[in-house]
Write a protein that holds these residues in place. Structure first.
Motif, PDB file in Angstrom:
ATOM      1  N   CYS A 124       0.819  -1.209   0.000  1.00  0.00           N
ATOM      2  CA  CYS A 124       0.000   0.000   0.000  1.00  0.00           C
ATOM      3  C   CYS A 124       0.855   1.263   0.000  1.00  0.00           C
ATOM      4  O   CYS A 124       0.443   2.285  -0.553  1.00  0.00           O
ATOM      5  CB  CYS A 124      -0.958  -0.004   1.182  1.00  0.00           C
ATOM      6  SG  CYS A 124      -2.277  -1.204   0.939  1.00  0.00           S
TER       7      CYS A 124
ATOM      8  N   ILE B 293      -5.725   2.031  -2.799  1.00  0.00           N
ATOM      9  CA  ILE B 293      -4.932   1.899  -1.576  1.00  0.00           C
ATOM     10  C   ILE B 293      -5.790   1.589  -0.351  1.00  0.00           C
ATOM     11  O   ILE B 293      -5.468   0.709   0.440  1.00  0.00           O
ATOM     12  CB  ILE B 293      -4.054   3.150  -1.338  1.00  0.00           C
ATOM     13  CG1 ILE B 293      -3.141   2.932  -0.139  1.00  0.00           C
ATOM     14  CG2 ILE B 293      -4.890   4.385  -1.161  1.00  0.00           C
ATOM     15  CD1 ILE B 293      -2.104   4.020   0.028  1.00  0.00           C
ATOM     16  N   ARG B 294      -6.902   2.288  -0.185  1.00  0.00           N
ATOM     17  CA  ARG B 294      -7.744   2.077   1.003  1.00  0.00           C
ATOM     18  C   ARG B 294      -8.352   0.681   1.005  1.00  0.00           C
ATOM     19  O   ARG B 294      -8.405   0.018   2.040  1.00  0.00           O
ATOM     20  CB  ARG B 294      -8.831   3.139   1.085  1.00  0.00           C
ATOM     21  CG  ARG B 294      -8.300   4.522   1.425  1.00  0.00           C
ATOM     22  CD  ARG B 294      -9.393   5.578   1.365  1.00  0.00           C
ATOM     23  NE  ARG B 294     -10.553   5.253   2.147  1.00  0.00           N
ATOM     24  CZ  ARG B 294     -10.720   5.574   3.439  1.00  0.00           C
ATOM     25  NH1 ARG B 294      -9.793   6.251   4.052  1.00  0.00           N
ATOM     26  NH2 ARG B 294     -11.813   5.241   4.079  1.00  0.00           N
TER      27      ARG B 294
ATOM     28  N   TYR C  87       3.603   1.501  -1.673  1.00  0.00           N
ATOM     29  CA  TYR C  87       3.912   1.602  -3.100  1.00  0.00           C
ATOM     30  C   TYR C  87       2.725   2.200  -3.860  1.00  0.00           C
ATOM     31  O   TYR C  87       2.904   3.065  -4.720  1.00  0.00           O
ATOM     32  CB  TYR C  87       4.279   0.220  -3.642  1.00  0.00           C
ATOM     33  CG  TYR C  87       4.519   0.189  -5.127  1.00  0.00           C
ATOM     34  CD1 TYR C  87       5.667   0.751  -5.672  1.00  0.00           C
ATOM     35  CD2 TYR C  87       3.596  -0.395  -5.978  1.00  0.00           C
ATOM     36  CE1 TYR C  87       5.888   0.727  -7.036  1.00  0.00           C
ATOM     37  CE2 TYR C  87       3.805  -0.430  -7.345  1.00  0.00           C
ATOM     38  CZ  TYR C  87       4.958   0.136  -7.869  1.00  0.00           C
ATOM     39  OH  TYR C  87       5.155   0.123  -9.219  1.00  0.00           O
ATOM     40  N   TYR C  88       1.512   1.747  -3.548  1.00  0.00           N
ATOM     41  CA  TYR C  88       0.319   2.324  -4.176  1.00  0.00           C
ATOM     42  C   TYR C  88       0.187   3.810  -3.856  1.00  0.00           C
ATOM     43  O   TYR C  88      -0.226   4.601  -4.689  1.00  0.00           O
ATOM     44  CB  TYR C  88      -0.951   1.606  -3.725  1.00  0.00           C
ATOM     45  CG  TYR C  88      -1.148   0.221  -4.299  1.00  0.00           C
ATOM     46  CD1 TYR C  88      -0.428  -0.231  -5.395  1.00  0.00           C
ATOM     47  CD2 TYR C  88      -2.069  -0.646  -3.743  1.00  0.00           C
ATOM     48  CE1 TYR C  88      -0.613  -1.499  -5.906  1.00  0.00           C
ATOM     49  CE2 TYR C  88      -2.271  -1.915  -4.245  1.00  0.00           C
ATOM     50  CZ  TYR C  88      -1.532  -2.322  -5.331  1.00  0.00           C
ATOM     51  OH  TYR C  88      -1.731  -3.582  -5.840  1.00  0.00           O
ATOM     52  N   TRP C  89       0.512   4.164  -2.634  1.00  0.00           N
ATOM     53  CA  TRP C  89       0.437   5.569  -2.229  1.00  0.00           C
ATOM     54  C   TRP C  89       1.406   6.408  -3.044  1.00  0.00           C
ATOM     55  O   TRP C  89       1.079   7.524  -3.464  1.00  0.00           O
ATOM     56  CB  TRP C  89       0.729   5.690  -0.739  1.00  0.00           C
ATOM     57  CG  TRP C  89       0.734   7.086  -0.238  1.00  0.00           C
ATOM     58  CD1 TRP C  89      -0.353   7.879  -0.031  1.00  0.00           C
ATOM     59  CD2 TRP C  89       1.879   7.866   0.112  1.00  0.00           C
ATOM     60  NE1 TRP C  89       0.051   9.109   0.433  1.00  0.00           N
ATOM     61  CE2 TRP C  89       1.416   9.130   0.527  1.00  0.00           C
ATOM     62  CE3 TRP C  89       3.239   7.616   0.113  1.00  0.00           C
ATOM     63  CZ2 TRP C  89       2.268  10.131   0.931  1.00  0.00           C
ATOM     64  CZ3 TRP C  89       4.094   8.616   0.522  1.00  0.00           C
ATOM     65  CH2 TRP C  89       3.611   9.843   0.923  1.00  0.00           C
ATOM     66  N   LEU C  90       2.612   5.880  -3.282  1.00  0.00           N
ATOM     67  CA  LEU C  90       3.594   6.601  -4.100  1.00  0.00           C
ATOM     68  C   LEU C  90       3.095   6.787  -5.524  1.00  0.00           C
ATOM     69  O   LEU C  90       3.383   7.808  -6.156  1.00  0.00           O
ATOM     70  CB  LEU C  90       4.938   5.860  -4.110  1.00  0.00           C
ATOM     71  CG  LEU C  90       5.718   5.842  -2.798  1.00  0.00           C
ATOM     72  CD1 LEU C  90       6.951   4.953  -2.936  1.00  0.00           C
ATOM     73  CD2 LEU C  90       6.109   7.243  -2.377  1.00  0.00           C
ATOM     74  N   LYS C  91       2.351   5.804  -6.023  1.00  0.00           N
ATOM     75  CA  LYS C  91       1.802   5.875  -7.384  1.00  0.00           C
ATOM     76  C   LYS C  91       0.472   6.626  -7.454  1.00  0.00           C
ATOM     77  O   LYS C  91      -0.081   6.794  -8.527  1.00  0.00           O
ATOM     78  CB  LYS C  91       1.587   4.460  -7.938  1.00  0.00           C
ATOM     79  CG  LYS C  91       2.863   3.745  -8.270  1.00  0.00           C
ATOM     80  CD  LYS C  91       2.637   2.341  -8.788  1.00  0.00           C
ATOM     81  CE  LYS C  91       1.396   2.147  -9.576  1.00  0.00           C
ATOM     82  NZ  LYS C  91       1.208   0.833 -10.140  1.00  0.00           N
ATOM     83  N   HIS C  92      -0.041   7.071  -6.320  1.00  0.00           N
ATOM     84  CA  HIS C  92      -1.353   7.742  -6.223  1.00  0.00           C
ATOM     85  C   HIS C  92      -2.467   6.850  -6.768  1.00  0.00           C
ATOM     86  O   HIS C  92      -3.347   7.298  -7.494  1.00  0.00           O
ATOM     87  CB  HIS C  92      -1.338   9.087  -6.949  1.00  0.00           C
ATOM     88  CG  HIS C  92      -0.326  10.037  -6.402  1.00  0.00           C
ATOM     89  ND1 HIS C  92      -0.484  10.662  -5.201  1.00  0.00           N
ATOM     90  CD2 HIS C  92       0.880  10.449  -6.894  1.00  0.00           C
ATOM     91  CE1 HIS C  92       0.558  11.421  -4.963  1.00  0.00           C
ATOM     92  NE2 HIS C  92       1.417  11.310  -5.964  1.00  0.00           N
ATOM     93  N   ASP C  93      -2.407   5.577  -6.407  1.00  0.00           N
ATOM     94  CA  ASP C  93      -3.400   4.598  -6.843  1.00  0.00           C
ATOM     95  C   ASP C  93      -4.637   4.704  -5.954  1.00  0.00           C
ATOM     96  O   ASP C  93      -4.530   4.795  -4.733  1.00  0.00           O
ATOM     97  CB  ASP C  93      -2.798   3.192  -6.741  1.00  0.00           C
ATOM     98  CG  ASP C  93      -3.605   2.153  -7.487  1.00  0.00           C
ATOM     99  OD1 ASP C  93      -4.830   2.318  -7.606  1.00  0.00           O
ATOM    100  OD2 ASP C  93      -3.004   1.165  -7.940  1.00  0.00           O
ATOM    101  N   SER C  94      -5.795   4.675  -6.556  1.00  0.00           N
ATOM    102  CA  SER C  94      -7.038   4.839  -5.791  1.00  0.00           C
ATOM    103  C   SER C  94      -7.437   3.575  -5.024  1.00  0.00           C
ATOM    104  O   SER C  94      -8.321   3.628  -4.175  1.00  0.00           O
ATOM    105  CB  SER C  94      -8.178   5.240  -6.725  1.00  0.00           C
ATOM    106  OG  SER C  94      -8.391   4.229  -7.691  1.00  0.00           O
TER     107      SER C  94
END
Length: 117
Positions: A38, A49-50, A40-47
């Protein structure tokens, strides 16, 4: 006969303690893996993550709750059983709330996906 029962009880206690540690380890491993993923997802601004984080936490809690249930097999005192019962209750409530959050997050992601189309 009494010594046989003591030996069997010792074997059961060892099996339960080892299994409890393994289940706790699985829960911690899942939580750490999910946190790294997560991040890594946060770094990619992936929706997602939550949703991913909630699912990982829920799975981790279920492993940890399984270890607590298994631990009830070797409890000897009522006070200890009460503490385990409270821990299981709290983890069950947390799991319920996280599953509720997962459902709402899945709906929100589905709405976002429909809005993009």
């Amino acid at each position: 006969m009494h010594s046989l029962i003591n030996i069997l009880e010792l074997i059961l206690t060892c099996i339960v303690e080892i299994s409890t540690i393994i289940l706790e380890l699985f829960g911690v491993g899942i939580l750490v893996f999910t946190a790294v993923k997560c991040f890594y997802y946060w770094l990619k601004h992936d929706s997602r993550i939550r949703l991913e984080l909630a699912q990982g936490i829920a799975l981790s809690l279920e492993f940890k709750m399984g270890s607590e249930v298994l631990r009830t097999v070797i409890v000897r005192e009522w006070g200890e059983l009460g503490v385990l019962g409270v821990i299981i209750l709290l983890r069950s409530i947390l799991t319920f709330l996280i599953h509720w959050e997962i459902k709402h997050e899945e709906k929100a992601l589905a709405l976002d996906k429909n809005d993009d189309v």
